[in-house]
Scaffold this motif. Structure first.
Motif, mmCIF file in Angstrom:
data_model
loop_
_atom_site.group_PDB
_atom_site.id
_atom_site.type_symbol
_atom_site.label_atom_id
_atom_site.label_comp_id
_atom_site.label_asym_id
_atom_site.label_seq_id
_atom_site.Cartn_x
_atom_site.Cartn_y
_atom_site.Cartn_z
ATOM 1 N N GLY A 105 0.823 -1.214 0.000
ATOM 2 C CA GLY A 105 0.000 0.000 0.000
ATOM 3 C C GLY A 105 0.853 1.258 0.000
ATOM 4 O O GLY A 105 0.572 2.218 -0.727
ATOM 5 N N PHE A 106 1.911 1.257 0.820
ATOM 6 C CA PHE A 106 2.807 2.405 0.861
ATOM 7 C C PHE A 106 3.489 2.610 -0.490
ATOM 8 O O PHE A 106 3.593 3.734 -0.991
ATOM 9 N N LEU A 107 3.968 1.517 -1.087
ATOM 10 C CA LEU A 107 4.660 1.623 -2.373
ATOM 11 C C LEU A 107 3.729 2.123 -3.472
ATOM 12 O O LEU A 107 4.118 2.935 -4.312
ATOM 13 N N ILE A 108 2.492 1.652 -3.477
ATOM 14 C CA ILE A 108 1.522 2.106 -4.478
ATOM 15 C C ILE A 108 1.226 3.596 -4.288
ATOM 16 O O ILE A 108 1.187 4.360 -5.255
ATOM 17 N N GLN A 109 1.055 4.009 -3.042
ATOM 18 C CA GLN A 109 0.800 5.420 -2.761
ATOM 19 C C GLN A 109 1.977 6.285 -3.195
ATOM 20 O O GLN A 109 1.798 7.326 -3.830
ATOM 21 N N ARG A 110 3.182 5.842 -2.894
ATOM 22 C CA ARG A 110 4.385 6.600 -3.269
ATOM 23 C C ARG A 110 4.518 6.672 -4.796
ATOM 24 O O ARG A 110 4.873 7.718 -5.347
ATOM 25 N N ASN A 141 2.092 6.599 -6.959
ATOM 26 C CA ASN A 141 1.079 7.542 -7.434
ATOM 27 C C ASN A 141 1.528 8.986 -7.222
ATOM 28 O O ASN A 141 1.308 9.848 -8.077
ATOM 29 N N GLU A 142 2.166 9.255 -6.082
ATOM 30 C CA GLU A 142 2.675 10.606 -5.819
ATOM 31 C C GLU A 142 3.741 10.988 -6.840
ATOM 32 O O GLU A 142 3.762 12.116 -7.337
ATOM 33 N N LEU A 143 4.635 10.050 -7.139
ATOM 34 C CA LEU A 143 5.698 10.331 -8.110
ATOM 35 C C LEU A 143 5.136 10.546 -9.511
ATOM 36 O O LEU A 143 5.599 11.427 -10.241
ATOM 37 N N VAL A 144 4.141 9.757 -9.885
ATOM 38 C CA VAL A 144 3.508 9.931 -11.196
ATOM 39 C C VAL A 144 2.828 11.295 -11.264
ATOM 40 O O VAL A 144 2.961 12.012 -12.270
ATOM 41 N N ASN A 145 2.139 11.674 -10.202
ATOM 42 C CA ASN A 145 1.486 12.990 -10.181
ATOM 43 C C ASN A 145 2.508 14.110 -10.298
ATOM 44 O O ASN A 145 2.286 15.099 -11.016
ATOM 45 N N GLU A 146 3.633 13.970 -9.621
ATOM 46 C CA GLU A 146 4.684 14.976 -9.697
ATOM 47 C C GLU A 146 5.266 15.044 -11.112
ATOM 48 O O GLU A 146 5.521 16.132 -11.644
ATOM 49 N N LEU A 147 5.453 13.918 -11.724
ATOM 50 C CA LEU A 147 5.969 13.873 -13.095
ATOM 51 C C LEU A 147 5.005 14.551 -14.062
ATOM 52 O O LEU A 147 5.419 15.340 -14.924
ATOM 53 N N VAL A 148 3.724 14.285 -13.907
ATOM 54 C CA VAL A 148 2.716 14.916 -14.766
ATOM 55 C C VAL A 148 2.703 16.426 -14.539
ATOM 56 O O VAL A 148 2.662 17.208 -15.499
ATOM 57 N N ASP A 149 2.765 16.851 -13.275
ATOM 58 C CA ASP A 149 2.802 18.286 -12.979
ATOM 59 C C ASP A 149 4.014 18.947 -13.623
ATOM 60 O O ASP A 149 3.913 20.043 -14.194
ATOM 61 N N ASN A 150 5.172 18.287 -13.541
ATOM 62 C CA ASN A 150 6.386 18.837 -14.147
ATOM 63 C C ASN A 150 6.260 18.921 -15.666
ATOM 64 O O ASN A 150 6.707 19.887 -16.278
ATOM 65 N N ALA A 151 5.653 17.910 -16.260
ATOM 66 C CA ALA A 151 5.474 17.920 -17.711
ATOM 67 C C ALA A 151 4.569 19.071 -18.136
ATOM 68 O O ALA A 151 4.847 19.757 -19.128
ATOM 69 N N PHE A 152 3.497 19.317 -17.383
ATOM 70 C CA PHE A 152 2.612 20.436 -17.709
ATOM 71 C C PHE A 152 3.328 21.773 -17.520
ATOM 72 O O PHE A 152 3.146 22.709 -18.288
ATOM 73 N N TYR A 153 4.151 21.862 -16.491
ATOM 74 C CA TYR A 153 4.915 23.087 -16.252
ATOM 75 C C TYR A 153 5.835 23.368 -17.434
ATOM 76 O O TYR A 153 5.881 24.492 -17.943
ATOM 77 N N VAL A 154 6.558 22.340 -17.868
ATOM 78 C CA VAL A 154 7.472 22.496 -19.008
ATOM 79 C C VAL A 154 6.678 22.881 -20.251
ATOM 80 O O VAL A 154 7.068 23.797 -20.987
ATOM 81 N N ARG A 155 5.584 22.216 -20.462
ATOM 82 C CA ARG A 155 4.768 22.512 -21.647
ATOM 83 C C ARG A 155 4.275 23.955 -21.628
ATOM 84 O O ARG A 155 4.312 24.652 -22.645
ATOM 85 N N ARG A 156 3.827 24.406 -20.463
ATOM 86 C CA ARG A 156 3.298 25.768 -20.339
ATOM 87 C C ARG A 156 4.393 26.819 -20.516
ATOM 88 O O ARG A 156 4.206 27.806 -21.220
#
Length: 66
Positions: A37-42, A44-59
């Motif tokens: 459960g901890f690994l899955i949560q972590r 998901n957090e990393l994937v969300n951070e990666l997506v946020d960074n990709a949107f930042y770069v795109r913007r």
């Protein structure tokens, strides 16, 4: 001790050993489930951070090129 008493004592020890094994397996299973459960949560957090960074770069980066 009589045979009946020895037999009852052996049965109680056997039942106790089985209960201890069951409890040990349950604790191991719970530990594995919590770790998973901890690994899955972590993840998901990393994937969300990666997506946020990709949107930042795109913007910001691609906006400068336009």
């Amino acid at each position: 001790m009589t045979r009946d008493t020895e037999s009852a004592s052996d049965s109680a020890l056997s039942a106790g050993a089985m209960a201890a094994r069951f409890l040990s397996q349950s604790v191991k299973s719970l530990g594995l489930a919590l770790t998973a459960g901890f690994l899955i949560q972590r993840r998901n957090e990393l994937v969300n951070e990666l997506v946020d960074n990709a949107f930042y770069v795109r913007r910001h980066v691609f906006a400068r090129e336009s």
